[in-house]
Each structure stands twice: as structure tokens, then as C-alpha cells.
Design a protein around this motif. Structure first.
Motif, PDB file in Angstrom:
ATOM      1  N   GLN A   1      12.388   1.413   7.558  1.00 51.94           N
ATOM      2  CA  GLN A   1      11.437   2.295   6.881  1.00 51.94           C
ATOM      3  C   GLN A   1      11.603   2.216   5.359  1.00 51.94           C
ATOM      4  O   GLN A   1      12.700   2.321   4.847  1.00 51.94           O
ATOM      5  CB  GLN A   1      11.581   3.753   7.335  1.00 51.94           C
ATOM      6  N   LEU A   2      10.475   1.999   4.658  1.00 53.49           N
ATOM      7  CA  LEU A   2      10.475   1.855   3.191  1.00 53.49           C
ATOM      8  C   LEU A   2      10.053   3.169   2.535  1.00 53.49           C
ATOM      9  O   LEU A   2       9.498   4.036   3.215  1.00 53.49           O
ATOM     10  CB  LEU A   2       9.521   0.712   2.814  1.00 53.49           C
TER      11      LEU A   2
ATOM     12  N   ASN B   1       9.033  -2.354   7.855  1.00 54.43           N
ATOM     13  CA  ASN B   1       8.924  -3.823   7.783  1.00 54.43           C
ATOM     14  C   ASN B   1       9.626  -4.438   8.992  1.00 54.43           C
ATOM     15  O   ASN B   1      10.223  -3.734   9.805  1.00 54.43           O
ATOM     16  CB  ASN B   1       9.507  -4.348   6.456  1.00 54.43           C
TER      17      ASN B   1
ATOM     18  N   GLU C   1       6.069  -3.811   4.160  1.00 52.79           N
ATOM     19  CA  GLU C   1       5.687  -2.941   5.280  1.00 52.79           C
ATOM     20  C   GLU C   1       4.432  -3.513   5.950  1.00 52.79           C
ATOM     21  O   GLU C   1       3.640  -4.218   5.308  1.00 52.79           O
ATOM     22  CB  GLU C   1       5.414  -1.522   4.774  1.00 52.79           C
TER      23      GLU C   1
END
Ligand SMILES: COc1ccc(S(=O)(=O)N2Cc3cc(C#N)ccc3N(Cc3cncn3C)C[C@H]2Cc2ccccc2)cc1
Ligand SMILES: [Zn+2]
Length: 322
Positions: free
Chosen positions: A214-215, A221, A228
Motif C-alpha cells: 500500500q502506497l 502495487n 499503484e
């Protein structure tokens, strides 16, 4: 007319999918012939998730699927007269099961085709040309399980190859020695789940690797340092769900990311905001929202990526699935 993208524009996505198969004269329709069977499964399942299965004609769909059956090998091609491939064979089975038309299948011939693709190493090939990938092992296990024929599979050989693909980061690659990738993590976790061998997974290490996808923008991604992409919402979430660690990611931020990838004009969901939508990302974005409990969506089973009620009716949802 454009809409806000902080809610799911269901009527727009239903018409996007309805119109997909209509414009048969433009080039993209012919360029994607090799994907046709998969695209029908993606479109049908996205409609089921939105509770609009009736938007595509059932009989026309079943007739198309059966027109792609290759009598000689027992498998399905993506298009009439295309070579049989394990990818389009699974999509065909998923479509027929979803449309309650499994009776149209010569199950023994299809099972024979699938089993013929297992290699001495235990991995499955995609077709007679021999490309191997842990994706194809999952597809074989998923398909045999939907057909009620897991008893015909050499489980030990299948599991042993997948376990040899486990990396130091807890993830899995497409073959022995390949780097971890969210798509491969999903297929290996799902195959091991169906075979009731989740004990082979290093859950703490893999759950951490998945949460790391999680970005800051909320999207997920597929590998470290990558961008992502909406489709990873499903691969990562479904894997976390099997490991019972969905709470490791920020669901609200991921929901906002998927909603922001909608095309507010023509409908459909893209890989990320501003890109062209396609049926693949519309399906996996919708399935991701379903796993996140987005209101008004039908429950999707994380292992089979099909309506959960259907999998339940087939007796394939084990107690461990929430
Ligand atoms: C647009 O260039 C492409 C590139 C590849 C392919 S593909 O090999 O047939 N395929 C299916 C696929 C279908 C569509 C649609 N409509 C769009 C993309 C996409 N990708 C590519 C992709 C998705 N996220 C990022 N990337 C780069 C996955 C790929 C592999 C796959 C197949 C079946 C099930 C899961 C994964 C198709 C189009
Ligand atoms: Zn993608």
C-alpha cells in the motif's frame, strides 16, 4: 455528463460492459480476440458483483463458450478455432458455473485436458507449447475443484512445486527462483487454500510483504518500487483475506483509490486515475471493492473470484473463509 468519482457509478459501469461486445467493427475488437473468453468472464463477474447478471444474454454467452470447445484436446480456446489453453478453459468453466450451465460440459474430456498439462516437476503448462507458470497451477486446481474432480489431481506434486517457489520475503514467483509478485502470491495462496495446505505459508512474513504494497495514495502495487494499480487491489486483498490479515491495510484509502480510477464519462475502471478503462480492471476493481465491503455489492469469494453464494452452494467454501 460527468459524475463525481467518490461513489461507485454502477449504472454507468453496467452500460460500459453491455456495450463492450457491440462495436464489432473497430480494430480493438479483433486485436483482443485472443482474450475473448477471459473478457467474457471478467465482464460477467463484474455484472454479478453489481447484481446485474441479466445485462448480458445468457443463451448467446453459453453458445459462444461452447463454440470455443476444442473437441480434439478437450480444452477451450479463447475464440472459435483458437488452440485450447488452460486460461480460457478456466474462464469457460467459470462462465458455465456462473450461468448454471455446467451440464453442457463433457467433464471427463476437460479434466483429461487439464491433467495432461502437469509437468514432471509438478507445475502446470498453459498449453501444449509448454510455457510453465504457477498461475497455471492455480488455474488447474481452481478448475478441477469447480468440476468436483480434485481427487484426480496429484496434490503432493502440485504443492511441492509451489512450495519451491516460496521466496525469503514470504512471497511467491511465477517459477522456482522468480521474484515475488502480488499476482503470483495470490495464485499460490489460493491454490494452497483450495488444497488445504495454508500451513506451507510463512504467514507473518508474507502478511507484512502484502501490507507493504500500500502506497501513500492508498493504491496497492505489485512489487516494491512499482506504481499503484487497481488490479493489485484484488490480488493483494484476496491474499490478505486468506491469511486473515485484511486489517493490515487502510481500507478507506484503498476504496477512494479504486473509485478515483473510474471513468466518469463512459464508465469502466482503469488501472489508475486518468488512464483508459478496460474490462480487466473494471472486474478486479469491482471485486476489490466487494472484498472491502463496499455497500450494495454482492460478496465475491477471494479464492475463486466468483460470487461467494455460488461457491458456497458448490460446497467449496471451507469453514476458514469468513
Ligand atoms: C494492455 O496491455 C495488455 C498487456 C497484457 C495483457 S494479458 O496478458 O492478456 N493480461 C490480461 C490483461 C487484460 C487487460 C484488458 N482488458 C488489460 C491488462 C491485462 N494485463 C496487463 C496488466 C494489468 N495490469 C497491469 N498490466 C500490465 C494482465 C495480463 C496477464 C493476466 C492475464 C489473465 C489474468 C490475469 C493477468 C493484455 C493487455
Ligand atoms: Zn493492472
Amino acid at each position: 455528463m460527468s459524475h463525481e468519482t467518490n461513489t461507485l457509478l454502477i449504472p454507468l459501469h453496467v452500460s460500459y460492459i453491455e456495450n463492450l461486445g457491440k462495436n464489432k467493427n473497430d480494430l480493438i475488437y479483433h486485436l483482443t480476440a485472443h482474450l475473448r473468453m477471459n473478457a467474457i468472464y471478467w465482464g460477467l463477474t463484474a455484472l454479478c458483483t453489481m447484481n446485474h447478471r441479466e445485462a448480458l444474454d445468457r443463451d448467446e454467452m453459453i453458445d459462444y463458450v461452447m463454440s470455443c470447445w476444442d473437441e480434439e484436446t478437450g480444452g477451450f480456446g479463447a475464440h472459435p478455432d483458437h488452440d485450447a489453453h488452460i486460461l480460457s478453459t478456466l474462464s469457460a468453466i467459470q462462465i458455465l458455473v456462473t450461468q448454471d450451465a455446467i451440464g453442457r460440459l463433457d467433464i471427463d474430456r476437460v479434466v483429461k485436458f487439464i491433467l495432461s498439462l502437469q509437468q514432471p516437476s509438478g507445475v502446470f503448462a498453459g498449453d501444449s507449447f509448454g510455457e510453465i507458470d504457477t498461475r497455471f497451477s492455480y488455474i488447474a486446481v481452481n478448475a478441477l475443484s469447480l468440476l468436483g474432480r480434485l481427487g484426480d489431481l496429484n496434490v503432493e506434486k502440485t504443492v511441492s512445486y509451489i512450495v519451491q517457489c516460496r521466496n525469503f520475503d514470504g512471497g511467491f514467483g511465477s517459477r522456482i527462483g522468480a521474484e515475488s509478485h502480488a499476482g503470483q502470491v495470490f495464485v499460490c495462496c489460493a491454490a494452497l487454500t483450495i488444497l488445504d495446505r495454508l500451513d506451507e505459508i510463512d504467514t507473518p512474513t508474507l502478511s507484512w510483504w502484502l501490507a507493504e504494497r500500500q502506497l501513500p495514495n492508498g493504491g496497492l502495487n505489485g512489487r516494491p518500487e512499482k506504481l499503484e494499480d487497481v488490479c493489485y487491489s484484488f490480488w493483494v486483498l484476496a491474499s490478505l483475506s486468506m491469511l486473515k490479515k485484511v486489517h493490515y491495510i487502510d481500507s478507506d484509502k484503498l476504496i477512494s483509490f479504486i473509485l478515483s480510477a473510474q471513468d466518469p464519462e463512459g464508465g469502466g475502471i482503469a488501472d489508475r486515475p486518468g488512464d483508459m478503462p478496460d474490462v480487466f480492471h473494471t472486474h478486479f476493481g469491482m471485486a476489490g471493492l466487494s472484498l472491502l465491503g463496499y455497500p450494495g455489492l454482492v460478496d465475491i469469494d477471494p479464492v475463486y473470484c466468483m460470487p461467494a453464494a455460488l461457491i458456497e452452494n458448490l460446497g467449496l467454501r471451507k469453514g476458514w473463509q469468513s
